[in-house]
Write an enzyme that holds these catalytic residues in place. Sequence first.
Site, PDB file in Angstrom:
ATOM      1  N   LYS A   1      36.532  29.022  29.316  1.00 22.52           N
ATOM      2  CA  LYS A   1      38.136  28.552  29.522  1.00 22.52           C
ATOM      3  C   LYS A   1      38.946  29.469  28.754  1.00 22.52           C
ATOM      4  CE  LYS A   1      36.479  24.277  29.947  1.00 22.52           C
ATOM      5  NZ  LYS A   1      35.214  24.540  30.089  1.00 22.52           N
TER       6      LYS A   1
ATOM      7  N   ASP B   1      37.100  22.596  23.738  1.00 22.98           N
ATOM      8  CA  ASP B   1      35.975  22.132  24.678  1.00 22.98           C
ATOM      9  C   ASP B   1      34.719  21.891  23.705  1.00 22.98           C
ATOM     10  OD1 ASP B   1      34.884  21.959  27.253  1.00 22.98           O
ATOM     11  OD2 ASP B   1      34.383  24.211  27.201  1.00 22.98           O
TER      12      ASP B   1
ATOM     13  N   CYS C   1      36.586  26.299  20.446  1.00 22.71           N
ATOM     14  CA  CYS C   1      35.117  26.265  20.847  1.00 22.71           C
ATOM     15  C   CYS C   1      34.883  27.096  22.177  1.00 22.71           C
ATOM     16  CB  CYS C   1      34.377  24.766  20.989  1.00 22.71           C
ATOM     17  SG  CYS C   1      35.076  23.660  19.929  1.00 22.71           S
TER      18      CYS C   1
ATOM     19  N   ALA D   1      32.704  30.325  23.133  1.00 21.72           N
ATOM     20  CA  ALA D   1      31.600  30.762  23.623  1.00 21.72           C
ATOM     21  C   ALA D   1      31.104  30.103  24.815  1.00 21.72           C
ATOM     22  CB  ALA D   1      30.856  31.076  22.923  1.00 21.72           C
ATOM     23  N   PRO D   2      30.709  30.590  25.912  1.00 22.68           N
ATOM     24  CA  PRO D   2      30.741  31.986  26.380  1.00 22.68           C
ATOM     25  C   PRO D   2      31.955  32.789  26.953  1.00 22.68           C
ATOM     26  CG  PRO D   2      29.713  30.965  28.070  1.00 22.68           C
ATOM     27  CD  PRO D   2      30.079  29.859  27.068  1.00 22.68           C
TER      28      PRO D   2
ATOM     29  N   CYS E   1      31.619  17.969  28.683  1.00 30.11           N
ATOM     30  CA  CYS E   1      30.792  17.961  29.711  1.00 30.11           C
ATOM     31  C   CYS E   1      29.837  16.926  29.581  1.00 30.11           C
ATOM     32  CB  CYS E   1      30.261  19.299  30.058  1.00 30.11           C
ATOM     33  SG  CYS E   1      29.092  19.906  28.955  1.00 30.11           S
TER      34      CYS E   1
END
Length: 462
Positions: free
Chosen positions: A122, A183, A116, A118-119, A236
């Site tokens: 990581k 992520d 995952c 974008a942007p 997050c």
Amino acid sequence: MHYLRFVIPQQLIQSLQNTKGFKEDSFLETHQSNTPITSIRINPNKSNWSKSLLSIESKIPWCNWGRYLTERPSFTFDPLFHAGAYYVQEASSMFLLQILQQIIGEDTQKKALDLCAAPGGKSTLLASYFANGLLVSNEVIKQRASVLVENITKWGSDNVIVTNNDPKDFKKLSNFFDVIVIDAPCSGSGLFRKDKNAIDEWSQDNVNLCSQRQQRIIADTIDSLSDDGLLIYSTCSYSKQENEDVLDWIKETFDLESVQINLVDEWGIIETQSDLHNAFGYRFYPDKVKGEGFFIAAFKKNGESEISTKFKETILSKPLKNELEIVNNFLKLNDDSYLFKQNEFIRFFPKEYQIELQIIASYLYIKKAGIELGIVKGKDLIPSHELAMSFIDINHLPYFDLNKEQALQYLGKKEVNIDINSKGWALVKFDGVVLGWIKALQNRINNYYPIEWRILKDNLNK
Ligand code: SAM
């Protein structure tokens, strides 16, 4: 203090009461105080800049490429930002590097997937860490995949394949990746301080939906993790349903072992364990850590599969002999280069990973692989912007150092006022870092900065 309960959803506060490390008063106070923290991560391949406009405060203790800034500058007006010399990333997320260093160490010749991506926060970190390895950087949403391509291009790594696929497309790549980073899309409570809209959009229903989606994404991808492979899961969000409960679900569903990470007390990171299987997770609360809300955990895959998978390989089209000669006259490529053609453009990829590229090309939709060198027109190579941004050695080519005003003119795709005696292709640099190509003709200089990435007039006139 209680008036803040109208801002931070009461249901979230309630759900966190028994969570290790959560202290309601200081948590709410931090959200109220609104002291912005700005941090960047340096590109280790473009770090010889000295005239940086950034005012660096200190190092981020868990990431040696990370720096806190004293204030948030207007990044648009910093040519080094456009040149990929650094990435603006919040500090907690950079803990990914600490996990990689503790678990993998120096042995970085790995095949990694950022599912995952974008942007690209990581992914740019992973591209630097696995500089001798391979990174597949995937994003399912098409428009977001384009932003990912832009950020990966500016970062300059040549060992990255950007794909635009659904997680379930990775099922076909059984046992392929040594490292998978998920992520995951989440309810976003960890970013409340930065994104006030996230507060309005937050709901317990959405937390539950996110948790189910996170499990689906992991289930779709886990087969492509190799035996002994490393899975890193992050969000997050503060919600247990998206964090420790997902770790419990992972333990119940797959043969994976939770990995504990060493912490330094001063970092303020809280180690938690899931209710049922004691899997380790790492919580970042903004009242304890100098960063935003974040959660991360790592697992090692157990087991040895006896079946070795045979993958299809797509043979990519080869440049013609005269095209290769023209490229070799322009560049000094080593034997470790694999050159292929896509839509008439000649691209570079590390030879070591040619087979992997051919496999990925058979199963996934590639948005960008390696570095686009350019296109041959007649006897000339028209060099691509990707080449200028890359780590490929182009130091033998003529270049011009621009001052800040000239650099911003160039990045706005305006006429650049410099005196040039020679004709032909040249690079322009700011503070030792390449910004892009120009071509000097008899009586003018053509600006080859990509039009879609130019700084807009409105910004330049501000
Ligand atoms: N890793 C990124 C970084 O560090 O810059 C941030 C990733 S963001 C937290 C989650 C990403 O997952 C978004 O780019 C989003 O488009 C993507 N996403 C949304 N739904 C998804 C799904 N069903 N499967 C996979 N990815 C999804």
